[in-house]
Scaffold this active site. Structure first.
Site: not given
Length: 509
Positions: A211, A307
Site C-alpha cells: 500500500r 490507521d
C-alpha cells in the site's frame, strides 16, 4: 531560534553513531530505556495493546522475546516495538540530544541550499558540510550480516507479523523501509532509489499487498515499471539502523534519495550489499530483507486496517508482491509498531520532524518565526504558523506558500496564522488569537477540490477536499478601517514585585 547551524561534527560527537538497530537497542538498554518481556504475548492485538499504553506513558523500548503466532507457536524472532516512542529516542536515532534538533535542522537547510562561500576561511569552515555530502556515497560489500541466512522458499507466516486491531483484515508489516528504483536505472545508482515506510499486508506465505499513496516515491516508480509492462524489483527492509528508518520518514525533495541521505544523518557512509534474487542494493546490517517483484497489473483488496487517523481505512485495491526470498541474520529481531489515534509512534516522530523542517520553511518563507503541526491532528492535518507580520495580506501569502511548498503540506487541511508573540503550541493562546483577531467573513480563506489524503473520510470526494486558512493576526493597513485595540500587559516593575511577594508568602508553593 538559532540562525546558523552548528557544525556537523560538533552535533554528532555527543552520542555514538548507530550503525545497526542492535547498537541502538544496546545503548537504550544501558540507559535503562529498554525492557525485555519474557512472558508469552500474542502478535494478535496483545502486543499493540501493551505498546500503545507504554507509549502514552512515555515508556521504554519493548522487546517481546516470546511472541505468539496465530497457530499458538512461539516465533523464533523477538519483536521490538516502541523504538521511537519518545522524542528523546527519535533525536538519539539521529545521533542528537533533544536540544540539538533545531541546530541540526538549520544545518540540513543549509545543506539543501548552501549560502555563498566568503573567502578561504569560510570555505574551510564548511568542511563538516562537505563531509556530510560525501557520507551519502555508499560502500558496497561482498558479504553482509543480513544475508547470514538466505531462504529461497519463503514462508511469511513464520514471521511475527502483528494484527494490531480487532477489525484488521489480517497481519500487517508496519515498520518496513521499502526500497524501489526508477525504471531503467542502474541497480548500483543509489541516487535513483526511493526509501519509504509503506505498510504491507500479508496475503499468503509468499505474497504481499503493498500500500502506497499515489504521490509517494514508491508508487511513482511502480507506475514507470507498469507503463513499460514490466514487474518492479522491491526490497522490504525490516530492522534497519535508526538513520535509515528516520531518513525514510523525512519530507525530502523528490530528487533526493532517502537511502543516500541516511549517510548525512548517520555521519558515515552506508554499507550496502546486493540482494540475492532482485537487482537492488540493500542495507548490509539490517535484521531482515524480504525480496520480491511487484506485479505491473495484479492488485488485491487491502485492508481494512486501523490507521493513524483513529479510524479503519476502507478496503481498496493495491499492487501484489511476489516474494522470492527472505534474507536475515542468524538470530534476527523483528522491528514493528502500531498506529492509531495519536499518540502513536508516527506522531512522536512527526514532533521531531516538525523541528527539523522549520529552518527549511524559513528558507522559503522567511517571515515564519514558529511552526507547529499538532500531533492530535494526525501530525499534518492542521498547521499553526507564527509570522513577523509587516504588510496587509501577508498571512494569506504564507498560507498559499506553505500549501505549495512540500507534497506533505498539500494534505494540511487547515492553516492558522498568528502573530509572532503567540505561542503556537498553546491551544489557549491560539483560541485567544482566533477569537480576538479573526473575523469569519474577512479572515477566512477557503479552497475547493485540492489534493487530500484519501484516508480523510471528511472529504466529499476521495483524494480531493477543501482547505481553510484562518488569518488570526493583528490587522494592519488596508486590512481594517477600525483602530485596533491595544493588548493589555502588566508593567515589568509590578510583575517583579508580585513575584517576590508571592515567593515570600509561599501561596503558590
Amino acid at each position: 531560534m538559532p540562525t546558523t547551524g552548528a557544525p556537523l561534527d560538533a552535533i554528532h560527537r555527543h552520542l555514538p553513531v548507530f550503525t545497526t538497530l542492535r547498537e541502538f537497542l544496546d545503548w537504550s538498554e544501558k540507559k535503562g530505556d529498554l525492557v525485555r518481556v519474557a512472558r508469552k504475548v500474542a502478535v494478535n492485538q496483545e502486543i499493540t495493546a501493551v505498546q500503545m499504553k507504554v507509549l502514552a506513558g512515555g515508556g521504554p523500548v519493548l522487546r517481546f522475546d516470546a511472541p505468539v503466532l496465530a497457530d499458538g507457536s512461539v516465533a523464533r524472532a523477538p519483536v521490538v516495538t516502541n523504538l521511537f516512542g519518545t522524542k528523546r529516542r527519535v533525536a538519539a536515532g539521529l545521533g542528537l540530544l533533544p536540544e540539538q534538533v533545531s541546530d541540526f535542522g538549520t544545518f540540513l537547510a543549509e545543506l539543501r541550499t548552501p549560502p555563498p562561500v566568503d573567502g578561504m576561511r569560510d570555505a574551510l569552515s564548511r568542511w563538516p558540510m562537505l563531509k556530510a555530502a560525501l557520507s551519502t556515497r555508499p560502500k558496497v560489500l561482498r558479504k553482509a550480516p543480513v544475508q547470514e541466512v538466505v531462504d529461497l522458499h519463503p514462508d511469511l507466516s513464520t514471521l511475527p507479523v502483528q494484527t494490531c486491531w480487532p477489525g484488521d483484515g489480517g497481519p500487517l508489516i508496519t515498520w518496513p523501509v521499502v526500497l524501489t528504483r526508477s525504471h531503467g536505472s542502474d541497480p548500483d545508482d543509489v541516487g535513483r532509489y526511493n526509501a519509504g515506510v509503506y505498510r504491507a499486508q500479508v496475503k499468503d506465505k509468499d505474497r504481499l499487498i503493498m500500500r502506497w499513496l499515489a504521490h509517494r516515491g514508491g508508487a511513482a516508480h511502480h507506475r514507470g515499471w507498469a507503463q513499460a509492462g514490466e514487474k518492479m524489483p522491491i526490497a522490504i527492509v525490516l530492522g534497519a539502523d535508526p538513520a535509515t528508518l528516520l531518513a525514510a520518514t523525512l519530507p525530502l525533495p523528490e530528487t533526493v534519495s532517502e537511502l543516500a541521505f541516511s549517510g548525512v544523518l548517520r555521519g558515515e557512509r552506508m554499507e550496502l550489499v546486493r540482494s540475492r534474487t532482485v537487482p537492488l542494493l540493500v542495507p548490509a546490517h539490517a535484521e531482515m530483507v524480504i525480496e520480491g517483484w511487484v506485479s505491473p497489473t495484479e492488485t488485491a483488496p487491502e485492508g481494512p486496517f486501523g490507521d493513524h487517523t483513529g479510524y479503519y481505512n476502507a478496503v481498496e485495491p493495491f499492487p501484489v508482491v511476489e516474494v522470492t526470498a527472505i534474507t536475515q541474520r542468524a538470530r534476527p529481531l523483528y522491528l514493528s509498531t502500531s498506529t492509531g489515534r495519536p499518540p502513536d509512534e508516527p506522531s512522536v516522530i512527526a514532533e521531531v520532524v516538525n523541528e527539523l523542517v522549520l529552518p527549511v520553511i524559513r528558507q522559503q518563507i522567511p517571515e515564519v518565526t514558529e511552526f507547529w503541526l499538532p500531533p492530535a491532528a494526525c501530525s499534518y492535518r492542521i498547521a499553526v504558523v507564527a509570522i513577523d507580520k509587516r504588510y496587509p495580506g501577508q498571512a494569506r501569502r504564507v498560507m498559499m506558500a506553505l500549501w505549495g511548498m512540500l507534497p506533505q503540506f498539500s494534505y494540511t487541511k487547515m492553516v492558522i496564522v498568528v502573530d509572532k508573540e503567540i505561542d503556537v503550541r498553546s491551544w489557549d493562546d491560539i483560541a485567544w488569537a482566533i477569537s480576538t483577531r479573526m473575523d469569519p467573513a474577512r479572515d477566512v480563506m477557503l479552497l475547493d477540490r485540492t489534493p487530500m489524503d484519501y484516508l480523510d473520510f471528511a472529504s466529499p470526494i476521495e483524494g480531493l477536499a477543501g482547505k481553510i486558512g484562518l488569518d488570526a493576526t493583528t490587522k494592519i493597513g488596508t486590512e481594517t478601517s477600525r483602530e485596533w485595540g491595544r493588548v493589555i500587559a502588566m508593567s515589568a516593575e509590578a510583575e517583579s514585585f508580585a513575584d517576590k511577594l508571592i515567593a515570600e508568602l509561599g501561596v503558590l508553593a
